[in-house]
Design a protein around this motif. Structure first.
Motif, PDB file in Angstrom:
ATOM      1  N   MET A   1       0.844  -1.173   0.000  1.00  0.00           N
ATOM      2  CA  MET A   1       0.000   0.000   0.000  1.00  0.00           C
ATOM      3  C   MET A   1       0.883   1.227   0.000  1.00  0.00           C
ATOM      4  SD  MET A   1      -2.808   1.810   0.467  1.00  0.00           S
ATOM      5  CE  MET A   1      -3.934   0.482   0.479  1.00  0.00           C
ATOM      6  N   ILE A   2       0.678   2.098  -0.935  1.00  0.00           N
ATOM      7  CA  ILE A   2       1.435   3.345  -1.002  1.00  0.00           C
ATOM      8  C   ILE A   2       0.443   4.476  -0.816  1.00  0.00           C
ATOM      9  CG2 ILE A   2       2.815   4.862  -2.450  1.00  0.00           C
ATOM     10  CD1 ILE A   2       3.743   2.349  -3.946  1.00  0.00           C
ATOM     11  N   ILE A   3       0.668   5.279   0.186  1.00  0.00           N
ATOM     12  CA  ILE A   3      -0.144   6.473   0.395  1.00  0.00           C
ATOM     13  C   ILE A   3       0.816   7.651   0.348  1.00  0.00           C
ATOM     14  CG2 ILE A   3      -1.617   7.770   1.963  1.00  0.00           C
ATOM     15  CD1 ILE A   3      -2.641   5.172   3.061  1.00  0.00           C
ATOM     16  N   GLU A   4       0.645   8.523  -0.621  1.00  0.00           N
ATOM     17  CA  GLU A   4       1.491   9.691  -0.707  1.00  0.00           C
ATOM     18  C   GLU A   4       1.117  10.636   0.425  1.00  0.00           C
ATOM     19  OE1 GLU A   4       0.812  11.407  -4.520  1.00  0.00           O
ATOM     20  OE2 GLU A   4       1.831   9.798  -5.582  1.00  0.00           O
ATOM     21  N   ILE A   5       2.104  11.008   1.220  1.00  0.00           N
ATOM     22  CA  ILE A   5       1.838  11.952   2.306  1.00  0.00           C
ATOM     23  C   ILE A   5       1.734  13.337   1.682  1.00  0.00           C
ATOM     24  CG2 ILE A   5       2.712  12.913   4.460  1.00  0.00           C
ATOM     25  CD1 ILE A   5       1.917   9.913   4.535  1.00  0.00           C
ATOM     26  N   ASN A   6       0.613  13.963   1.903  1.00  0.00           N
ATOM     27  CA  ASN A   6       0.341  15.230   1.268  1.00  0.00           C
ATOM     28  C   ASN A   6      -0.535  16.048   2.204  1.00  0.00           C
ATOM     29  OD1 ASN A   6      -0.484  17.283  -0.535  1.00  0.00           O
ATOM     30  ND2 ASN A   6      -0.215  15.885  -2.246  1.00  0.00           N
ATOM     31  N   PRO A   7      -0.286  17.350   2.311  1.00  0.00           N
ATOM     32  CA  PRO A   7      -1.104  18.162   3.214  1.00  0.00           C
ATOM     33  C   PRO A   7      -2.512  18.426   2.693  1.00  0.00           C
ATOM     34  CG  PRO A   7       0.477  19.546   2.060  1.00  0.00           C
ATOM     35  CD  PRO A   7       0.787  18.115   1.691  1.00  0.00           C
ATOM     36  N   LYS A  51     -16.635  -5.334  -6.872  1.00  0.00           N
ATOM     37  CA  LYS A  51     -15.459  -5.590  -7.710  1.00  0.00           C
ATOM     38  C   LYS A  51     -14.177  -5.339  -6.919  1.00  0.00           C
ATOM     39  CE  LYS A  51     -17.710  -4.008 -11.963  1.00  0.00           C
ATOM     40  NZ  LYS A  51     -17.674  -2.952 -12.991  1.00  0.00           N
ATOM     41  N   MET A  52     -14.148  -4.244  -6.215  1.00  0.00           N
ATOM     42  CA  MET A  52     -12.962  -3.897  -5.421  1.00  0.00           C
ATOM     43  C   MET A  52     -12.759  -4.912  -4.305  1.00  0.00           C
ATOM     44  SD  MET A  52     -12.154  -0.112  -4.103  1.00  0.00           S
ATOM     45  CE  MET A  52     -10.693   0.353  -3.254  1.00  0.00           C
ATOM     46  N   GLN A  53     -13.852  -5.343  -3.700  1.00  0.00           N
ATOM     47  CA  GLN A  53     -13.778  -6.327  -2.627  1.00  0.00           C
ATOM     48  C   GLN A  53     -13.221  -7.651  -3.140  1.00  0.00           C
ATOM     49  OE1 GLN A  53     -14.695  -5.740   0.866  1.00  0.00           O
ATOM     50  NE2 GLN A  53     -13.365  -7.508   0.888  1.00  0.00           N
ATOM     51  N   SER A  54     -13.655  -8.074  -4.307  1.00  0.00           N
ATOM     52  CA  SER A  54     -13.159  -9.349  -4.837  1.00  0.00           C
ATOM     53  C   SER A  54     -11.681  -9.258  -5.212  1.00  0.00           C
ATOM     54  CB  SER A  54     -13.988  -9.817  -6.033  1.00  0.00           C
ATOM     55  OG  SER A  54     -13.855  -8.924  -7.102  1.00  0.00           O
ATOM     56  N   LEU A  55     -11.230  -8.102  -5.709  1.00  0.00           N
ATOM     57  CA  LEU A  55      -9.796  -7.916  -5.980  1.00  0.00           C
ATOM     58  C   LEU A  55      -8.990  -7.972  -4.682  1.00  0.00           C
ATOM     59  CD1 LEU A  55      -9.774  -5.090  -8.672  1.00  0.00           C
ATOM     60  CD2 LEU A  55      -9.021  -7.454  -8.966  1.00  0.00           C
ATOM     61  N   TYR A  56      -9.533  -7.356  -3.646  1.00  0.00           N
ATOM     62  CA  TYR A  56      -8.871  -7.372  -2.336  1.00  0.00           C
ATOM     63  C   TYR A  56      -8.767  -8.806  -1.814  1.00  0.00           C
ATOM     64  CZ  TYR A  56      -8.008  -6.409   2.612  1.00  0.00           C
ATOM     65  OH  TYR A  56      -7.479  -6.385   3.878  1.00  0.00           O
ATOM     66  N   ASN A  57      -9.867  -9.542  -1.905  1.00  0.00           N
ATOM     67  CA  ASN A  57      -9.907 -10.910  -1.384  1.00  0.00           C
ATOM     68  C   ASN A  57      -8.969 -11.844  -2.144  1.00  0.00           C
ATOM     69  OD1 ASN A  57     -11.862 -10.005   0.388  1.00  0.00           O
ATOM     70  ND2 ASN A  57     -13.559 -10.830  -0.795  1.00  0.00           N
ATOM     71  N   SER A  58      -8.777 -11.596  -3.450  1.00  0.00           N
ATOM     72  CA  SER A  58      -7.958 -12.493  -4.257  1.00  0.00           C
ATOM     73  C   SER A  58      -6.483 -12.088  -4.289  1.00  0.00           C
ATOM     74  CB  SER A  58      -8.498 -12.549  -5.687  1.00  0.00           C
ATOM     75  OG  SER A  58      -8.361 -11.282  -6.298  1.00  0.00           O
ATOM     76  N   SER A  59      -6.119 -11.029  -3.597  1.00  0.00           N
ATOM     77  CA  SER A  59      -4.721 -10.589  -3.605  1.00  0.00           C
ATOM     78  C   SER A  59      -4.185 -10.456  -2.184  1.00  0.00           C
ATOM     79  CB  SER A  59      -4.595  -9.279  -4.373  1.00  0.00           C
ATOM     80  OG  SER A  59      -5.438  -8.306  -3.804  1.00  0.00           O
ATOM     81  N   GLU A  60      -3.067  -9.776  -2.047  1.00  0.00           N
ATOM     82  CA  GLU A  60      -2.393  -9.672  -0.741  1.00  0.00           C
ATOM     83  C   GLU A  60      -2.984  -8.594   0.148  1.00  0.00           C
ATOM     84  OE1 GLU A  60       0.449  -8.343  -3.134  1.00  0.00           O
ATOM     85  OE2 GLU A  60       0.288 -10.234  -4.183  1.00  0.00           O
ATOM     86  N   GLY A  61      -4.227  -8.322   0.066  1.00  0.00           N
ATOM     87  CA  GLY A  61      -4.854  -7.323   0.927  1.00  0.00           C
ATOM     88  C   GLY A  61      -4.453  -5.909   0.543  1.00  0.00           C
ATOM     89  N   ASN A  62      -4.183  -5.071   1.555  1.00  0.00           N
ATOM     90  CA  ASN A  62      -3.894  -3.652   1.337  1.00  0.00           C
ATOM     91  C   ASN A  62      -2.669  -3.420   0.469  1.00  0.00           C
ATOM     92  OD1 ASN A  62      -6.052  -3.045   2.938  1.00  0.00           O
ATOM     93  ND2 ASN A  62      -4.864  -2.478   4.722  1.00  0.00           N
ATOM     94  N   THR A  63      -1.692  -4.315   0.506  1.00  0.00           N
ATOM     95  CA  THR A  63      -0.460  -4.106  -0.261  1.00  0.00           C
ATOM     96  C   THR A  63      -0.689  -4.209  -1.765  1.00  0.00           C
ATOM     97  OG1 THR A  63       0.130  -6.444  -0.046  1.00  0.00           O
ATOM     98  CG2 THR A  63       1.017  -4.924   1.605  1.00  0.00           C
TER      99      THR A  63
END
Length: 159
Positions: A1-7, A51-63
């Motif tokens: 998971m990449i979250i750009e730190i931004n103000p 759709k997003m949930q199924s992608l999450y479930n079939s992959s490594e989660g948040n990463t």
């Protein structure tokens, strides 16, 4: 998971599945907390985009996802800019395709984005206080009457 730190707080963001390249585009007045809400609902298996949930479930989660801020804008521009990014970008994971943001929530009958403070319960008036006092007095009178009956019954037994 990449979250750009931004103000940036208010604006348009995307959550992209790294493998497939499919993205979800959203808008928020607080982007960071909104992305956290998405990730939390995904981890609980309760995300609104199936759709997003199924992608999450079939992959490594948040990463498996990458989060980006696409554009900073004012709160008044959120819906218009979100619609632009959904229509012109890669947004296969979005459910709504015709109405976005607040417009979609209005149609679905959901609460608007801004939360309204819950009304406080009404303060007790003098009449309410008097009725409370009357209830207490009646309760005390019942207790005294009950004790008097118990004493009378005990006195009859001892005679």
């Amino acid at each position: 998971m990449i979250i750009e730190i931004n103000p940036v707080n208010c604006g348009i963001y995307s959550i992209t599945h790294k493998e497939s390249g499919q993205a979800y585009v959203g808008s928020s007045i607080d982007i960071r907390s909104r992305i956290c809400q998405h990730l939390k609902s995904l981890s609980r298996g309760k995300h609104h985009s199936s759709k997003m949930q199924s992608l999450y479930n079939s992959s490594e989660g948040n990463t498996a996802f990458e989060c980006r801020i696409l554009e900073a804008c004012s709160e008044d521009e959120l819906d218009e800019r979100e619609a632009f990014h959904i229509e012109t970008g890669n947004s296969e994971l979005n459910i709504a395709t015709t109405k976005f943001g607040r417009q979609a929530r209005k149609i679905a009958g959901r609460k608007p984005r801004q939360t309204v403070a819950k009304p406080k319960p009404p303060r007790k008036t003098r009449c309410d206080k008097k009725s409370d006092d009357a209830k207490r007095a009646a309760k005390v009178a019942r207790q005294r009457e009950r004790r008097a009956q118990q004493r009378a019954a005990a006195a009859e037994m001892s005679i």
